[in-house]
Scaffold this motif. Structure first.
Motif, PDB file in Angstrom:
ATOM      1  N   VAL A 288       0.840  -1.203   0.000  1.00  0.00           N
ATOM      2  CA  VAL A 288       0.000   0.000   0.000  1.00  0.00           C
ATOM      3  C   VAL A 288       0.876   1.254   0.000  1.00  0.00           C
ATOM      4  CG1 VAL A 288      -1.649   1.342   1.375  1.00  0.00           C
ATOM      5  CG2 VAL A 288      -1.992  -1.117   1.061  1.00  0.00           C
ATOM      6  N   ARG A 289       1.954   1.238   0.770  1.00  0.00           N
ATOM      7  CA  ARG A 289       2.847   2.406   0.786  1.00  0.00           C
ATOM      8  C   ARG A 289       3.460   2.635  -0.590  1.00  0.00           C
ATOM      9  NH1 ARG A 289       5.591   6.168   3.350  1.00  0.00           N
ATOM     10  NH2 ARG A 289       7.807   6.505   2.935  1.00  0.00           N
ATOM     11  N   TRP A 290       3.877   1.567  -1.250  1.00  0.00           N
ATOM     12  CA  TRP A 290       4.451   1.733  -2.591  1.00  0.00           C
ATOM     13  C   TRP A 290       3.415   2.315  -3.554  1.00  0.00           C
ATOM     14  CZ3 TRP A 290       9.121   2.234  -1.964  1.00  0.00           C
ATOM     15  CH2 TRP A 290       9.963   1.325  -1.326  1.00  0.00           C
ATOM     16  N   TYR A 291       2.179   1.900  -3.414  1.00  0.00           N
ATOM     17  CA  TYR A 291       1.121   2.457  -4.268  1.00  0.00           C
ATOM     18  C   TYR A 291       0.937   3.951  -3.998  1.00  0.00           C
ATOM     19  CZ  TYR A 291      -0.920  -1.448  -6.858  1.00  0.00           C
ATOM     20  OH  TYR A 291      -1.138  -2.463  -7.756  1.00  0.00           O
ATOM     21  N   PHE A 292       0.981   4.339  -2.736  1.00  0.00           N
ATOM     22  CA  PHE A 292       0.810   5.753  -2.410  1.00  0.00           C
ATOM     23  C   PHE A 292       1.984   6.582  -2.940  1.00  0.00           C
ATOM     24  CE2 PHE A 292       1.298   9.411   0.480  1.00  0.00           C
ATOM     25  CZ  PHE A 292       0.089  10.034   0.235  1.00  0.00           C
ATOM     26  N   LEU A 293       3.204   6.050  -2.824  1.00  0.00           N
ATOM     27  CA  LEU A 293       4.370   6.757  -3.358  1.00  0.00           C
ATOM     28  C   LEU A 293       4.313   6.831  -4.886  1.00  0.00           C
ATOM     29  CD1 LEU A 293       7.213   5.336  -1.084  1.00  0.00           C
ATOM     30  CD2 LEU A 293       6.233   7.639  -1.036  1.00  0.00           C
ATOM     31  N   LEU A 294       3.764   5.801  -5.527  1.00  0.00           N
ATOM     32  CA  LEU A 294       3.564   5.845  -6.970  1.00  0.00           C
ATOM     33  C   LEU A 294       2.578   6.954  -7.335  1.00  0.00           C
ATOM     34  CD1 LEU A 294       3.893   4.703  -9.812  1.00  0.00           C
ATOM     35  CD2 LEU A 294       2.110   3.010  -9.259  1.00  0.00           C
ATOM     36  N   LEU A 295       1.567   7.127  -6.508  1.00  0.00           N
ATOM     37  CA  LEU A 295       0.609   8.211  -6.712  1.00  0.00           C
ATOM     38  C   LEU A 295       1.289   9.575  -6.595  1.00  0.00           C
ATOM     39  CD1 LEU A 295      -2.275   9.304  -7.046  1.00  0.00           C
ATOM     40  CD2 LEU A 295      -2.604   8.969  -4.577  1.00  0.00           C
ATOM     41  N   LEU A 296       2.125   9.732  -5.577  1.00  0.00           N
ATOM     42  CA  LEU A 296       2.872  10.991  -5.422  1.00  0.00           C
ATOM     43  C   LEU A 296       3.810  11.225  -6.609  1.00  0.00           C
ATOM     44  CD1 LEU A 296       3.875  11.040  -1.618  1.00  0.00           C
ATOM     45  CD2 LEU A 296       1.945  12.178  -2.752  1.00  0.00           C
ATOM     46  N   LYS A 297       4.410  10.165  -7.103  1.00  0.00           N
ATOM     47  CA  LYS A 297       5.297  10.293  -8.263  1.00  0.00           C
ATOM     48  C   LYS A 297       4.526  10.838  -9.467  1.00  0.00           C
ATOM     49  CE  LYS A 297       7.832   7.531 -11.652  1.00  0.00           C
ATOM     50  NZ  LYS A 297       8.281   6.172 -12.056  1.00  0.00           N
ATOM     51  N   GLN A 298       3.351  10.290  -9.719  1.00  0.00           N
ATOM     52  CA  GLN A 298       2.536  10.751 -10.843  1.00  0.00           C
ATOM     53  C   GLN A 298       2.156  12.216 -10.681  1.00  0.00           C
ATOM     54  OE1 GLN A 298       3.237   8.219 -13.011  1.00  0.00           O
ATOM     55  NE2 GLN A 298       1.111   8.337 -13.730  1.00  0.00           N
ATOM     56  N   LEU A 299       1.766  12.606  -9.488  1.00  0.00           N
ATOM     57  CA  LEU A 299       1.387  13.992  -9.230  1.00  0.00           C
ATOM     58  C   LEU A 299       2.586  14.922  -9.385  1.00  0.00           C
ATOM     59  CD1 LEU A 299      -0.893  13.430  -6.106  1.00  0.00           C
ATOM     60  CD2 LEU A 299      -1.637  13.995  -8.442  1.00  0.00           C
ATOM     61  N   SER A 300       3.778  14.475  -8.954  1.00  0.00           N
ATOM     62  CA  SER A 300       4.989  15.286  -9.070  1.00  0.00           C
ATOM     63  C   SER A 300       5.401  15.458 -10.526  1.00  0.00           C
ATOM     64  CB  SER A 300       6.122  14.644  -8.267  1.00  0.00           C
ATOM     65  OG  SER A 300       7.332  15.363  -8.438  1.00  0.00           O
ATOM     66  N   GLN A 301       5.334  14.385 -11.304  1.00  0.00           N
ATOM     67  CA  GLN A 301       5.718  14.469 -12.720  1.00  0.00           C
ATOM     68  C   GLN A 301       4.742  15.311 -13.531  1.00  0.00           C
ATOM     69  OE1 GLN A 301       6.128  10.307 -13.872  1.00  0.00           O
ATOM     70  NE2 GLN A 301       8.345  10.348 -13.430  1.00  0.00           N
ATOM     71  N   LYS A 302       3.508  15.417 -13.067  1.00  0.00           N
ATOM     72  CA  LYS A 302       2.522  16.284 -13.727  1.00  0.00           C
ATOM     73  C   LYS A 302       2.595  17.719 -13.216  1.00  0.00           C
ATOM     74  CE  LYS A 302       0.325  12.987 -16.045  1.00  0.00           C
ATOM     75  NZ  LYS A 302       0.168  12.944 -17.518  1.00  0.00           N
TER      76      LYS A 302
END
Length: 219
Positions: A139-153
């Protein structure tokens, strides 16, 4: 100067006389029966024995040199082995430390910089966590993946010191309410599981995973 030359000339006969006396003394000694061997050649057996002695001395000297070389080689070999052992130990310890750090990182999911956030292989990390049954870490990796997407956008500015509430504040006027609500739900679920240490079984994780995947793909 004339006196010096005269002195040298007067001394020449004396030097010649001394040389003559020494020669006469040598001849006198040689004529003495006690020194009968002075002009006599050595017997072949003696010459052979002396030659053997010289050969033996030469062999001993060669053997001594060989022993010295052997001990030098042995010393350098031992030193080289010790250095090899020490460096191998250091390199081995460093590799073990790197491996342990990697395992600790994968277990904790700690992210220090934006580079860390963007360079991780999240699908592989998620699958590894799922394979070991560590659904909280997945779950933590999924949340960090979400932050990554938001940061790259360029929707958020990532920092390890920024709270999740602050991230939501950065998104407030950048996304439609429907997408913002999905991100809020994912954030709440993540905080409940990770910080609240809520136990996650396979069934619950499947529902959480569906929500994270949908939200990440929709950004």
């Amino acid at each position: 100067m004339p006196k010096l030359c005269l002195l040298i000339l007067l001394s020449l006969p004396v030097l010649g006389q001394n040389a003559k006396l020494e020669k006469e003394q040598i001849e006198q000694i040689k004529s003495n029966e006690q020194y009968w061997y002075a002009d006599k050649e050595l017997e072949p057996e003696i010459q052979k024995a002396l030659q053997h002695a010289d050969d033996a001395t030469s062999i001993l000297e060669t053997l001594e040199l060989g022993i010295r070389i052997f001990f030098w080689v042995l010393t350098f070999s031992a030193l080289a082995y010790i250095l090899y052992f020490v460096f191998s130990k250091l390199i081995g310890n460093r590799k073990n430390q790197n491996k342990k750090e990697k395992e600790d990182f994968e277990h904790s999911g700690a992210i220090e910089t934006k580079t860390d956030l963007e360079n991780l292989d999240y699908p592989a990390l998620i699958e590894k966590a799922k394979a070991t049954g560590d659904y909280r870490l997945a779950v933590r990796w999924y949340f960090l993946l979400l932050l990554k997407q938001l940061s790259q956008k360029n929707l958020i500015t990532f920092s390890r010191y920024t709270t999740n509430t602050q991230y939501l504040g950065q998104l407030a006027h950048k996304l439609p309410n429907e997408k913002l609500l999905e991100i809020k739900n994912c954030t709440r679920n993540y905080e409940h599981v990770w910080f609240g240490q809520y136990p996650v079984n396979e069934s619950l994780f499947a529902r959480l995973e569906h929500g994270f995947k949908h939200t990440v793909q929709a950004i």
